[in-house]
Design a protein around this motif. Structure first.
Motif, PDB file in Angstrom:
ATOM      1  N   PHE A  28       1.288  -6.410  -0.469  1.00  0.00           N
ATOM      2  CA  PHE A  28       1.375  -5.421   0.604  1.00  0.00           C
ATOM      3  C   PHE A  28       2.818  -5.299   1.080  1.00  0.00           C
ATOM      4  CE2 PHE A  28       1.448  -4.411   5.121  1.00  0.00           C
ATOM      5  CZ  PHE A  28       0.728  -3.229   5.144  1.00  0.00           C
ATOM      6  N   LEU A  29       3.466  -6.453   1.303  1.00  0.00           N
ATOM      7  CA  LEU A  29       4.826  -6.418   1.840  1.00  0.00           C
ATOM      8  C   LEU A  29       5.810  -5.800   0.844  1.00  0.00           C
ATOM      9  CD1 LEU A  29       4.877  -9.879   3.629  1.00  0.00           C
ATOM     10  CD2 LEU A  29       4.626  -7.600   4.631  1.00  0.00           C
ATOM     11  N   VAL A  30       5.662  -6.165  -0.428  1.00  0.00           N
ATOM     12  CA  VAL A  30       6.605  -5.654  -1.430  1.00  0.00           C
ATOM     13  C   VAL A  30       6.510  -4.135  -1.518  1.00  0.00           C
ATOM     14  CG1 VAL A  30       7.043  -5.524  -3.913  1.00  0.00           C
ATOM     15  CG2 VAL A  30       6.682  -7.745  -2.829  1.00  0.00           C
ATOM     16  N   VAL A  31       5.292  -3.628  -1.656  1.00  0.00           N
ATOM     17  CA  VAL A  31       5.149  -2.182  -1.826  1.00  0.00           C
ATOM     18  C   VAL A  31       5.537  -1.455  -0.538  1.00  0.00           C
ATOM     19  CG1 VAL A  31       3.609  -0.337  -2.514  1.00  0.00           C
ATOM     20  CG2 VAL A  31       3.374  -2.569  -3.550  1.00  0.00           C
ATOM     21  N   ALA A  32       5.215  -2.064   0.609  1.00  0.00           N
ATOM     22  CA  ALA A  32       5.616  -1.457   1.882  1.00  0.00           C
ATOM     23  C   ALA A  32       7.136  -1.347   1.955  1.00  0.00           C
ATOM     24  CB  ALA A  32       5.079  -2.272   3.051  1.00  0.00           C
ATOM     25  N   ALA A  33       7.839  -2.352   1.443  1.00  0.00           N
ATOM     26  CA  ALA A  33       9.305  -2.310   1.452  1.00  0.00           C
ATOM     27  C   ALA A  33       9.800  -1.126   0.622  1.00  0.00           C
ATOM     28  CB  ALA A  33       9.874  -3.618   0.915  1.00  0.00           C
ATOM     29  N   PHE A  34       9.177  -0.924  -0.540  1.00  0.00           N
ATOM     30  CA  PHE A  34       9.531   0.240  -1.355  1.00  0.00           C
ATOM     31  C   PHE A  34       9.357   1.524  -0.540  1.00  0.00           C
ATOM     32  CE2 PHE A  34       9.301  -2.273  -5.244  1.00  0.00           C
ATOM     33  CZ  PHE A  34      10.204  -1.619  -6.044  1.00  0.00           C
ATOM     34  N   ILE A  80      12.140   4.409   0.591  1.00  0.00           N
ATOM     35  CA  ILE A  80      12.008   5.810   0.172  1.00  0.00           C
ATOM     36  C   ILE A  80      11.981   6.740   1.386  1.00  0.00           C
ATOM     37  CG2 ILE A  80      10.413   7.447  -0.898  1.00  0.00           C
ATOM     38  CD1 ILE A  80       9.758   5.091  -2.848  1.00  0.00           C
ATOM     39  N   GLU A  81      11.278   6.328   2.439  1.00  0.00           N
ATOM     40  CA  GLU A  81      11.252   7.169   3.633  1.00  0.00           C
ATOM     41  C   GLU A  81      12.639   7.287   4.227  1.00  0.00           C
ATOM     42  OE1 GLU A  81      10.493   9.291   7.033  1.00  0.00           O
ATOM     43  OE2 GLU A  81      11.573   7.404   7.048  1.00  0.00           O
ATOM     44  N   ARG A  82      13.292   6.146   4.322  1.00  0.00           N
ATOM     45  CA  ARG A  82      14.587   6.071   5.000  1.00  0.00           C
ATOM     46  C   ARG A  82      15.645   6.892   4.278  1.00  0.00           C
ATOM     47  NH1 ARG A  82      17.149   6.297   8.009  1.00  0.00           N
ATOM     48  NH2 ARG A  82      18.406   5.053   9.414  1.00  0.00           N
ATOM     49  N   TYR A  83      15.675   6.805   2.949  1.00  0.00           N
ATOM     50  CA  TYR A  83      16.811   7.377   2.222  1.00  0.00           C
ATOM     51  C   TYR A  83      16.488   8.684   1.516  1.00  0.00           C
ATOM     52  CZ  TYR A  83      19.064   3.110   3.484  1.00  0.00           C
ATOM     53  OH  TYR A  83      19.586   2.095   4.228  1.00  0.00           O
ATOM     54  N   PHE A 117       5.220   5.261   7.015  1.00  0.00           N
ATOM     55  CA  PHE A 117       5.249   5.487   5.577  1.00  0.00           C
ATOM     56  C   PHE A 117       5.136   4.158   4.835  1.00  0.00           C
ATOM     57  CE2 PHE A 117       6.928   6.685   1.449  1.00  0.00           C
ATOM     58  CZ  PHE A 117       6.323   7.909   1.259  1.00  0.00           C
ATOM     59  N   ALA A 118       5.846   3.151   5.358  1.00  0.00           N
ATOM     60  CA  ALA A 118       5.791   1.833   4.724  1.00  0.00           C
ATOM     61  C   ALA A 118       4.362   1.298   4.747  1.00  0.00           C
ATOM     62  CB  ALA A 118       6.731   0.864   5.435  1.00  0.00           C
ATOM     63  N   TYR A 119       3.685   1.476   5.882  1.00  0.00           N
ATOM     64  CA  TYR A 119       2.316   0.990   5.994  1.00  0.00           C
ATOM     65  C   TYR A 119       1.410   1.705   4.987  1.00  0.00           C
ATOM     66  CZ  TYR A 119      -2.229  -0.156   7.968  1.00  0.00           C
ATOM     67  OH  TYR A 119      -3.520  -0.590   8.129  1.00  0.00           O
TER      68      TYR A 119
END
Lengths: 379, 289
Positions: B69-75, B79-82, B193-195
């Motif tokens: 969950f954490l790894v994919v949320a980081a992705f 993506i949202e941020r940049y 988005f991360a969630y």
């Protein structure tokens, strides 16, 4: 490309706007003289056909604001129309006395289905290749635009419709050739000219159709209806308050775009020598959107060049598998960058560069003029 | 009768997978208005993460759920941020951008670990089957059903009972007013988005023992999940649940009576008609115009 009201310099502007189109077409027609390789010429013809398909999307997306994610549906319908006619021309060779296409024999079909019957006539097939996509699009457009469906929902409906037709074609194997599509076709013969996929005649046929599509699309964008369509893209309800029948104009541009895509599909069958369900697949349909976005959705020539360049590069690199995979990655990145920073694509970039150069020149010119007037004043 | 119950159970099973995938999509679409075509790739990343944790670190599927969950949320956050936050007022372009991102993710995975099919082991504790109403059902499928309902509950709590959820709902109502009350909309969007991405990752990890893992596995899910969201109605989590199970039962049932093609065709056509006549979804009260 902002549309301008006709004025005194209208003709001059029209020529300026047509110039890139004519230059590109001149290059296209000159290519066979420079390129003495039939195999490569066939490849280029393929990219040109994809270019026509992208022009058709540019018309509905860039000018009409209708993001049709199922543009390949019209393409595929055109392609199958041509393939059915060309298949029936080969029948005696492939199946003997029964007079049925080979895949129907394999599927134990006894009689030619009624909807195949008229495709014995090539003229009917060509008319169907243009009209069937246009009518399907008009029907779908009527269904959507009369209900004031807009934006994202249009994209979903068009995509879903294409997937349905694709599923049906794959499923009805005995009538459509199913997953394998329709293969082993005869050559197209028109006005006594045989169009071999690797021949120059085919290349010129394709190039002629590119020119035709560009001109038709260009004329449409300059017409009254074309201007209203662009106004609808920019502010739908304002146009409605002016009393225009918004849906009618949307249906028209949607159907016109489908007919052009159908033309591209027919040519694709001639160039590729088969028709396949992948011609109306999600993959191709989304690729067209990429080409259009990269080239510039609001420029017909830009969209066309986007398709030819990107598809061409992809084709050139596909010789090596590892290269192709990296290329796909680069392509994805390129696409994201274009969407983020160049919403008008390469055509927009070219346009703003051109404007910048012109402004610099004008600024330099007026500086000189000011200098001259100053010296005149001092004397 | 047994066959009927079996059919219902199959439908529930399809529905719970649909719900797992659609939940993240629904959050992202409902709150940010972004149609995330990279969602399928988040599912795929989750499945690969499960495979990597299992093959290289020896972690079981259940133990690796939280890290996945954490790894994919980081992705998702990156993506949202940049990418997506640069596309504030261009909703149609977010479809294109997320699609491009999806291609990149898919291709990157293909280049790094190859396009061979990978397999993830069922958790041994859930490998057998259990009896429900006298019918043997794989325990893992029951587990999936329970997890999907639990995740829905957690998401509902997050949206309706926490400060972040309240801020998010405020932003949905009116972004500028929310901002003037000191809510950092950018941060909340990135977290949302991360969630959503993390949920997709979990979905991928959870279905990985049932299906083979491949770089393009996500494509099929995103279409189905999107249909769930459309049917359920934007901004309606409960609608998402209902429509996931309706679609699950429908496609299971029609596939049983006819075949897969007919099932898909009918479901797609139903969606098309639904969008035309009720674009706000089946389970939403009419939105103020």
């Amino acid at each position: 490309m902002p549309s301008n009201a006709p004025n005194s310099s209208g003709l001059q502007r029209l020529i300026a706007q047509l110039a890139p189109l004519l230059i590109v077409c001149a290059l296209m027609f000159a290519l066979p003289v420079l390129l003495n390789n039939d195999f490569l010429l066939n490849k280029v013809a393929r990219y040109l056909v994809l270019g026509i398909l992208t022009i058709s999307l540019g018309l509905s997306w860039g000018f009409g604001g209708i993001l049709n994610l199922g543009q390949a549906m019209s393409f595929g319908l055109g392609s199958y129309a041509m393939a059915m006619a060309l298949k029936l021309k080969t029948v005696p060779v492939h199946t003997g006395a029964s007079g049925l296409p080979d895949f129907m024999v394999w599927n134990n079909v006894q009689h030619l289905p009624w909807f195949w019957e008229p495709f014995r006539s090539l003229s009917f097939a060509i008319a169907a290749g243009l009209l069937v996509p246009a009518l399907v699009a008009a029907g779908l457009g009527w269904f959507m635009f009369r209900g004031r469906v807009t934006g994202v929902y249009v994209s979903i409906i068009t995509l879903a419709t294409m997937v349905v037709i694709n599923l049906v074609i794959i499923d009805q194997q005995s009538y459509t050739g199913g997953f394998n599509g329709i293969t082993d076709l005869a050559q197209l013969e028109l006005f006594g000219i045989a169009f071999d996929a690797y021949g120059r005649a085919t290349y010129y046929l394709v190039a002629g159709c590119v020119l035709l599509s560009l001109l038709v699309a260009f004329a449409f964008t300059k017409s009254r209806a074309g201007l209203i369509v662009q106004a609808i893209r920019d502010h739908e309800s304002r146009v409605r308050y002016f009393g225009y029948d918004v849906a009618l104009y949307q249906i028209f541009v949607f159907a016109l775009s489908a007919a052009i895509a159908g033309l591209a599909g027919m040519l694709y069958t001639v160039v590729m020598e088969f028709a396949s369900p992948t011609f109306l697949g999600v993959q191709l349909s989304l690729s067209v959107v990429v080409w259009c976005a990269v080239g510039g959705r609001q420029s017909l020539v830009g969209a066309f060049l986007g398709a030819v360049l990107v598809a061409g590069m992809q084709g050139a690199l596909s010789e090596s598998a590892a290269f192709l995979e990296t290329w796909t990655l680069v392509m994805g990145a390129l696409f994201v960058l274009v969407v983020l920073f160049l919403p008008k694509g390469l055509a927009g970039l070219a346009q703003s560069t051109w404007r910048w150069v012109a402004q610099r020149r004008q600024a330099a010119g007026s500086a000189v003029a000011r200098g001259v007037s100053q010296t005149e004043g001092s004397t | 009768m047994d066959q009927f119950i079996e059919q219902i159970v199959t439908g529930l099973s399809i529905g719970s997978i649909l719900l797992l995938v659609a939940l993240g999509l629904s959050i992202i679409y409902g709150s940010m208005g972004i149609i995330n075509l990279a969602h399928g790739e988040f599912v795929m990343l989750g499945a690969y993460a499960a495979w990597v944790f299992h093959t290289y670190l020896g972690l079981g599927l259940l133990a690796s759920l939280v890290p996945i969950f954490l790894v994919v949320a980081a992705f998702g956050w990156v993506i949202e941020r940049y990418v997506l936050s640069l596309l504030n007022n261009r909703p149609l372009d977010t479809i294109l951008a997320t699609w491009g991102v999806g291609i990149m993710l898919q291709q990157a995975v293909r280049l790094m670990v190859g396009s061979e099919l990978r397999y993830v082991q069922l958790p041994p504790a859930l490998a057998d089957s259990m009896n429900v109403f006298g019918i043997p059902i794989s325990s893992y499928r029951v587990f999936l059903f329970v997890v999907s309902i639990a995740l829905f509950g957690a998401t509902w709590m997050l949206m309706n009972r926490t400060t972040v959820g309240m801020k998010l709902r405020a932003i949905i109502q009116d972004r500028s007013v929310a901002a003037s009350f000191g809510i950092n909309a950018k941060r909340v969007y990135a977290l949302t988005f991360a969630y959503g991405a993390g949920l997709a990752g979990l979905a991928g990890a959870l279905v990985s023992p049932l299906k083979s893992v491949s770089p393009d596995m996500g494509t099929g899910y995103v279409v189905d999940a999107f249909m769930v969201v459309v049917l359920g109605g934007v901004q309606s989590l409960a609608g998402t649940v209902a429509s996931a199970f309706i679609l699950g039962e429908l496609s299971g049932g029609i596939a049983f009576l006819q075949n897969d093609t007919v099932a898909k065709t009918i479901v797609l056509l139903a969606i098309v008609v639904l969008i035309r006549f009720r674009p706000e979804g089946l389970f939403t009260a009419r939105v103020r115009a």
